[in-house]
Enzyme design. Structure first.
Site: not given
Ligand code: AMP
Length: 396
Positions: A7, A180, A241, A384
């Protein structure tokens, strides 16, 4: 069979080597500050001492080579031969409209990742660099790209189109994509499994609440809507955010303060959300502490976060004409019992009832609703890396 999961961020490379025979993590680690001063590799082989290498890493290629060296190292390594790595699974942020499934990387896939640089300017270039670095470092192994946007590709037009002139969709593919995806896919599938719901007749809402947050509506196993958009900026209030705002706010601030659109987008991405409202931190634990110490702004930040999550769950219940299960995941969703409880308080009208004793747990898979709750509510820790490894294995 061993799968390496990679990643890459703009200046980082996270990895896990997973033995797929028993899905055990053999080693994991992180290269930080790639391309800048003070680069560092932290390698954690399971059952052995943590190993730190401080060496300049001028690019992701150097970082990938150091990771391979660490995996093969006589003292700190976990494999004897590079050929033990059967394949490499790469998390890739943006696949645009092109990919709804993982793919084995070839020149065309690399071109698509490149074509999506505009859509994921911080991540896609790093993801491609990581792939090229691993092709060079582990030449025998197939490289597989798993796109964060892929799971959401089943959204219907009415959910993904923005109500702006259609020509922008036609010319530039401007639409909602969602992110996601690997987490929403894993957690929704796991919810179906543990709940015993019929996958072909199921309404699941996944709340991935971490530093970045997104919610998805999963009808009969397929995503039909999600809160992030063209970029990860839309939707929930996140660590830094803003999530949803009236776009006219940007024009107003720009006129008042003479800021450019790029400066304002940077503000929405990096100085807003929990940090912007609370003025304390982007980390939910810090904001909670500040609230306990009497900060009004921290209290309002927490309230606004919970309120936005509850509104999205309400909206997605309407979108699916009902909901069978709601699942919380990621850093906040897995760990913060108070936030889960506060969100569910808004959902009493749906017949959601939380068992506060069961809700006290952290980061374990658990049903937290009462027996008479009309909707099942779960905590399911996301994974993940494992999902990327499974999808890579399935493809090769
Ligand atoms: P993630 O992006 O999924 O790693 O989630 C990171 C966020 O989870 C951070 O804002 C943390 O504050 C939050 N988090 C982690 N542990 C806890 C906890 N025990 N209670 C509340 N928030 C937590």
């Amino acid at each position: 069979m061993k799968i390496l999961v990679i990643n890459c961020g703009s200046s980082s490379l996270k990895y896990q080597l997973i033995d797929m025979d028993n899905e055990a993590v053999l080693a994991k680690g992180l290269c930080e500050r790639i391309g800048i001063e003070g680069s560092k590799l932290t390698h954690e082989p399971m059952g052995k001492e943590k190993y730190v290498v401080e060496k300049p890493m001028k690019n992701h290629q150097v970082a990938a080579d150091l990771v391979i060296n660490a995996l093969l190292d006589a003292e700190h390594g976990v494999i004897k031969d590079i050929k033990e790595i059967a394949a490499v699974g790469h998390r890739v942020l943006h696949g645009g409209k092109y990919y709804s499934d993982p793919v084995v990387v070839n020149e065309n896939v690399k071109k698509v990742i490149k074509d999506c640089f505009d859509l994921g300017p911080l991540h896609n270039p790093a993801n491609l660099t990581g792939i090229i670095a691993c092709e060079a470092a582990i030449p025998h192994a197939p490289q597989v790209a798993i796109f964060d946007t892929a799971f959401h590709q089943t959204m219907p037009e009415k959910a993904y189109l923005y109500a702006i002139p259609y020509e922008y969709y036609e010319k530039y593919s401007i639409r909602k994509y969602g992110f996601h995806g690997t987490s929403h896919s894993y957690v929704s599938k796991r919810t179906l499994k543990v709940s015993g719901l019929d996958p072909k007749n199921s309404k699941v809402i996944v709340a991935h609440l971490g530093n970045g947050g997104s919610i998805s509506a999963v009808l009969n196993g397929k995503c039909i809507d999600t809160s992030m958009g063209l970029t990860p900026l839309e939707g929930l209030i996140m660590g830094t955010r803003s999530g949803d705002i009236d776009p006219a706010v940007l024009q107003y601030i720009s006129h008042k303060e003479g800021k450019t659109i790029d400066e304002l987008l940077n503000m929405l991405n990096k100085q807003s959300g929990m940090l912007g409202i609370s003025g304390v931190s982007s980390d939910f634990r810090d904001v909670k502490k500040a609230e306990a110490e009497g900060s009004h702004r921290a209290k309002v930040a927490n309230e606004a976060f919970v309120y936005r999550v509850a509104k999205y769950i309400g909206a997605y219940t309407a979108a699916m004409n009902g909901v069978d299960a709601i699942t919380f995941t990621a850093g906040v969703g897995e760990n913060d019992a108070i936030i889960r409880s506060q969100v569910c308080e808004y959902l009493g009208y749906l017949g959601v009832k939380i068992d506060e004793e069961k809700n006290k747990v952290r980061a374990i898979e658990q049903l937290i609703s009462t027996e008479d709750s009309r909707v099942k509510v779960y905590i399911i820790p996301t994974n993940e890396e494992l999902m990327i490894a499974r999808e890579t294995l399935a493809l090769i």
